[in-house]
Motif scaffolding. Sequence first.
Motif, PDB file in Angstrom:
ATOM      1  N   ASP A 189       0.703  -0.748   0.051  1.00 37.64           N
ATOM      2  CA  ASP A 189       0.366   0.089  -0.210  1.00 37.64           C
ATOM      3  C   ASP A 189       1.153   0.582   0.348  1.00 37.64           C
ATOM      4  O   ASP A 189       2.027   1.455   0.038  1.00 37.64           O
ATOM      5  CB  ASP A 189      -1.193  -0.657   1.317  1.00 37.64           C
ATOM      6  N   GLY A 190       0.080   2.088   0.177  1.00 38.36           N
ATOM      7  CA  GLY A 190       0.808   3.657  -0.401  1.00 38.36           C
ATOM      8  C   GLY A 190       0.474   4.529  -1.115  1.00 38.36           C
ATOM      9  O   GLY A 190       0.332   4.369  -2.006  1.00 38.36           O
ATOM     10  N   GLU A 191       0.634   6.121  -0.714  1.00 39.34           N
ATOM     11  CA  GLU A 191       0.246   6.858  -1.331  1.00 39.34           C
ATOM     12  C   GLU A 191       0.917   8.054  -1.051  1.00 39.34           C
ATOM     13  O   GLU A 191       1.646   7.881  -0.037  1.00 39.34           O
ATOM     14  CB  GLU A 191      -1.190   7.763  -1.285  1.00 39.34           C
ATOM     15  N   PRO A 192       1.557   9.168  -3.100  1.00 38.51           N
ATOM     16  CA  PRO A 192       0.880   8.963  -3.694  1.00 38.51           C
ATOM     17  C   PRO A 192       1.520   7.365  -4.374  1.00 38.51           C
ATOM     18  O   PRO A 192       2.813   7.595  -3.964  1.00 38.51           O
ATOM     19  CB  PRO A 192       0.725  10.091  -4.338  1.00 38.51           C
ATOM     20  N   GLU A 244       5.053   7.155  -6.045  1.00 32.04           N
ATOM     21  CA  GLU A 244       6.836   7.892  -5.685  1.00 32.04           C
ATOM     22  C   GLU A 244       7.826   7.479  -4.861  1.00 32.04           C
ATOM     23  O   GLU A 244       6.779   6.474  -3.422  1.00 32.04           O
ATOM     24  CB  GLU A 244       6.113   8.816  -4.528  1.00 32.04           C
ATOM     25  N   ILE A 245       8.450   7.612  -5.090  1.00 26.38           N
ATOM     26  CA  ILE A 245       9.644   7.221  -4.134  1.00 26.38           C
ATOM     27  C   ILE A 245      10.544   8.265  -3.160  1.00 26.38           C
ATOM     28  O   ILE A 245      11.292   8.706  -3.153  1.00 26.38           O
ATOM     29  CB  ILE A 245      10.875   6.546  -5.589  1.00 26.38           C
ATOM     30  N   ASP A 246      10.179   7.749  -1.473  1.00 30.15           N
ATOM     31  CA  ASP A 246      11.505   8.695  -1.168  1.00 30.15           C
ATOM     32  C   ASP A 246      12.109   7.626  -0.307  1.00 30.15           C
ATOM     33  O   ASP A 246      11.798   6.671   0.046  1.00 30.15           O
ATOM     34  CB  ASP A 246       9.859   9.199   0.229  1.00 30.15           C
ATOM     35  N   LEU A 296       7.521  12.912 -10.481  1.00 24.86           N
ATOM     36  CA  LEU A 296       9.023  13.768 -10.829  1.00 24.86           C
ATOM     37  C   LEU A 296       9.822  14.412  -9.272  1.00 24.86           C
ATOM     38  O   LEU A 296      10.463  14.167  -9.499  1.00 24.86           O
ATOM     39  CB  LEU A 296       8.252  14.934 -11.310  1.00 24.86           C
ATOM     40  N   ARG A 297       8.364  14.497  -7.948  1.00 30.31           N
ATOM     41  CA  ARG A 297       9.195  14.725  -7.311  1.00 30.31           C
ATOM     42  C   ARG A 297      10.710  13.192  -6.376  1.00 30.31           C
ATOM     43  O   ARG A 297      11.266  13.331  -6.145  1.00 30.31           O
ATOM     44  CB  ARG A 297       7.941  14.719  -5.987  1.00 30.31           C
TER      45      ARG A 297
END
Length: 299
Positions: free
Chosen positions: A72-75, A78-80, A215-216
Amino acid sequence: MARRDVEFDAEGVTLRGWFYGAEGASGAAPTVVMAHGFSAVKEMYLDRYAETFAAAGLNALVFDNRNFGASDGEPRQEIDPWAQVRDYRHAITHALTLPEVDGDRIGVWGSSYSGGHVLVVAAIDRRVKAVVAQVPLVSGHDNFRALVRADFIDGFRALFDADRLARHGGAEPGMVPVVDKDPLAPSALPTPDSYTWFTDTHELRAPSWRNEVTLRSVEMFTEYEPISYVPYISPTPLLLMPAQNDVLTPTDLAIAAYERAREPKRLQILPGGHFDAYVDGFDASGPAARDWFVQHLAP
């Protein structure tokens, strides 16, 4: 070989993956915690490594990064990197709750982007007793400049800034392809071998992989510096395995990071390029990692 699906909580986000039981184990066994690199999902050959570890008497806990694959996870997409580092630590904590796991013998394995993550995790989490970093990302700053022409960097920064402003105003995150057939087209990983490996592996084994990230994610990649943690891994044993001709996470950057590590450590150069470790070069990468974990985690 015994494999079961697992899921666990990571500060309110459910992460999902596989647990491989150590073959021949009569009690709690050493355990390797594993996740994949930039945008990749566990079906992209992590099973080969986990099976190799399990056959040698090591448990393996494999999970999809948050926002990707079965987790799971949003957005989505997205790779932090710092969230992924914390999730490795959540996975270790979950492993410690399993009766098959000897909590005093935990190893971490990572490749490419997660090869950078495990360098950080091994430096800051003393529950880790051995670490293998395969074709690792060691410096977002230097790696970005190795991949992107200097005259294109201001254009990327303008895109990052515009995306930040749009998200502030409530817009959906801007997206960018992970790979493109044209290495000069905008993509997160602009090398021909990246395009070939991701598209081929998606078709062969990983239908859940998607050719896009926010993009982030690329902006956060440029800010991420695992190399700064490398001197602090010691005394945890480190095996670092760059590829001989890596044009995605350049070989010279990884070797320079190895030089900053303290003992005990070992450098093993893998044949070929970045992605060969998973397929044609697996006979070099898989057994080397297995032997390192057996040496340092087995009684």
